[in-house]
Design an enzyme around this catalytic site. Structure first.
Site, mmCIF file in Angstrom:
data_model
loop_
_atom_site.group_PDB
_atom_site.id
_atom_site.type_symbol
_atom_site.label_atom_id
_atom_site.label_comp_id
_atom_site.label_asym_id
_atom_site.label_seq_id
_atom_site.Cartn_x
_atom_site.Cartn_y
_atom_site.Cartn_z
ATOM 1 N N LYS A 79 0.851 -1.191 0.000
ATOM 2 C CA LYS A 79 0.000 0.000 0.000
ATOM 3 C C LYS A 79 0.887 1.242 0.000
ATOM 4 C CE LYS A 79 -3.445 2.461 2.767
ATOM 5 N NZ LYS A 79 -4.187 2.479 4.045
ATOM 6 N N THR A 346 -6.367 3.990 10.408
ATOM 7 C CA THR A 346 -5.655 4.293 11.654
ATOM 8 C C THR A 346 -5.901 3.286 12.767
ATOM 9 O OG1 THR A 346 -7.487 5.772 12.248
ATOM 10 C CG2 THR A 346 -5.548 6.774 11.238
#
Length: 504
Positions: A79, A346
């Protein structure tokens, strides 16, 4: 000095946060504590595919996890950032990159030179054209960053996209090899000391007791200790982050396995796309005040790229955090501590930061209130700063095409975010912190990607001539293009580096 007593640590709940905690304590504090994790196989984990931030690489390295082995076991992909579509306006697209814009050299940050040229009338592509991470993502290529700081290929980082359901068992085996013990059982109650009110043991449904000195609540939304037993208040942030539902549905991968996560704005929230090696994770995060669960499931089913593997399932949540995550001898980590929607990936970062703080403040003998206060301050700071960054995505929009977007565009926002936005609008300044998940390039990508443009640039950006700046940007784009072209296709890199098991 008196040798510290070995603490009996009981981790309540498994899943990703529980086994991350158990593995870290067993690896990093083997002489300071014993680790016992209690979980029930009857209670499932919330695993819908995890996208992460680059910080997880440091966590894995610290534990000694071999990257290729871990990626193969969890069917992971790389990613380079997060693509946002339709957020500022319908039709807009930008990438929040894991890396810098430009080289990072100069009197001021790259975006100040970029804004100076825009204000001077220069015809420039979007700022992501000057990011190595963005260029790689758009080209669907991947290679490991260079260690030579003089090369443009050193200006990006990366994270992972992996199967959360596979990650927890992987961590379990890792933790157990380090000496952590697992106890199967469903927790029904807790015992507490009459004087101190500390938890002394947890009780299982078959009558067994599990004693401990320090209890880590990783029981998810149930918050068995921090919430149900200790009744620690939960600060509700849904007025700023109104999304309180998600429907999730994996599908067979029918399109390219991109080295980035996508977040596509929808009429009442947003839709994620997380490409793994064996499937693509999909979900629609939405606000139930504006959309029903049935309508959300229908919208997701119509939007996915590929054949669904299962029917949509619904997750319910509320944005916010506990006032304190460490109370008495109970430390909440993960969903028991708080929840922020996965817009910027997150979740595991917040788990990781809490674990790091716990390791650094681990009690030597009796728990000191100063250590608890420091831990709670660090955890609250992380949640609060991520909260502001997420609100920015919703509030910084020109969309008014649905009741949901009208609400988030016009809603009052926290003073801390209002001040950050005003500083950027006035002079392109990004508020700097020594600690926190997101650095300047992250904020700049969202500000400019969603049309929050500063009125001017830092005066120090006026040093070079416009002609030299234009020439420099052209050289930079050529350098990025050359470096990107030299790197392999993302899928080809995965097949060579970390192919998933044949039986997967």
């Amino acid at each position: 000095m008196e040798k510290a007593a070995r603490q009996r640590v009981v981790v309540v709940g498994g899943g990703t946060s529980g086994w991350m905690t158990a593995a870290a304590l067993a690896k990093l504090l083997p002489t300071r504590c014993s680790v016992e994790l209690v979980e029930s196989e009857a209670i499932g984990i919330i695993g819908v595919g995890e996208a992460t931030l680059p910080h997880i690489r440091a966590f894995n390295d610290r534990l000694g996890i071999v990257e290729a082995e871990f990626m193969a076991a969890t069917r992971a992909t790389f990613k380079l950032g997060i693509e946002f579509r339709d957020w500022g306006r319908i039709g807009d697209s930008y990438i929040h990159p894991f890396g810098t814009f430009g080289r990072g050299s100069g009197e001021v940050q790259f975006h100040h030179y970029y804004m100076r040229m825009l204000h001077a009338g220069a015809s420039l592509p979007p700022i992501e054209a000057f990011s190595m991470a963005c260029a790689l993502a758009r080209a669907n290529r991947f290679g490991t960053p260079s260690r030579n700081a003089q090369q443009i290929a050193s200006t990006f980082g990366y994270a992972y996209q992996f199967d959360a359901v596979a990650f927890a068992p992987y961590l379990r085996l890792f933790a157990e090899r380090l000496g952590a013990r697992r106890t199967e059982g469903r927790i029904v109650a807790a015992e507490r000391d009459l004087e101190s009110r500390d938890v002394t043991a947890i009780l299982l449904d078959d009558g067994r007791r599990v004693e401990g000195d320090l209890f880590i609540d990783c029981s998810g939304f149930a918050a068995l200790l921090i919430g149900k037993e200790l009744d620690e208040p939960f600060e509700d942030w849904s007025r700023w982050l109104p999304a309180d539902r998600a429907v999730a549905m994996p599908c067979r991968t029918a399109t390219s396995v991109t080295p980035f996560t996508s977040a596509v704005a929808m009429p009442s929230g947003w839709r994620w796309r997380i490409p793994l090696q064996h499937r693509t994770g999909n979900g629609y995060v939405f606000a139930s005040d504006f959309l029903s669960e049935t309508a959300a499931a229908d919208a997701l089913t119509a939007a996915v790229e590929g054949t669904p593997l299962v029917a949509p399932r619904t997750l319910r949540f509320k944005a916010g955090r506990r006032t304190r995550s460490w109370v008495g001898n109970v430390v909440a980590i993960g969903l028991a501590s708080g929840f922020l929607e996965p817009l910027e990936s997150t979740s595991l970062y917040l788990v990781q930061q809490a674990i790091t703080a716990l390791v650094e403040l681990f009690p030597e003998r009796a728990i000191a209130s100063i250590d608890r206060d420091e831990f709670n301050g660090l955890v609250n700071m992380e949640y609060d700063r991520v909260r502001d960054f997420l609100i920015l995505h919703y509030h910084a929009t020109e969309r008014d095409d649905s009741p949901f977007w009208h609400y988030v565009r016009t809603m009052p926002i926290p003073d801390s975010l209002a001040e950050k936005m005003e500083l950027f609008r006035r002079r392109g300044r990004v508020v700097k912190y020594r600690e926190g998940a997101f650095l300047d390039a992250s904020w700049v990508s969202v500000y400019l990607g969603q049309r929050v443009l500063p009125l001017g640039a830092d005066p120090r950006a006026e040093g070079p001539s416009l002609d030299s700046l234009v020439a420099g940007l052209e050289r930079l784009r050529g350098e990025i293009a050359g470096a990107v072209g030299a790197m392999p296709d993302h899928a080809a890199f995965l097949a060579d580096y970390c192919p998933m098991p044949a039986a997967a």
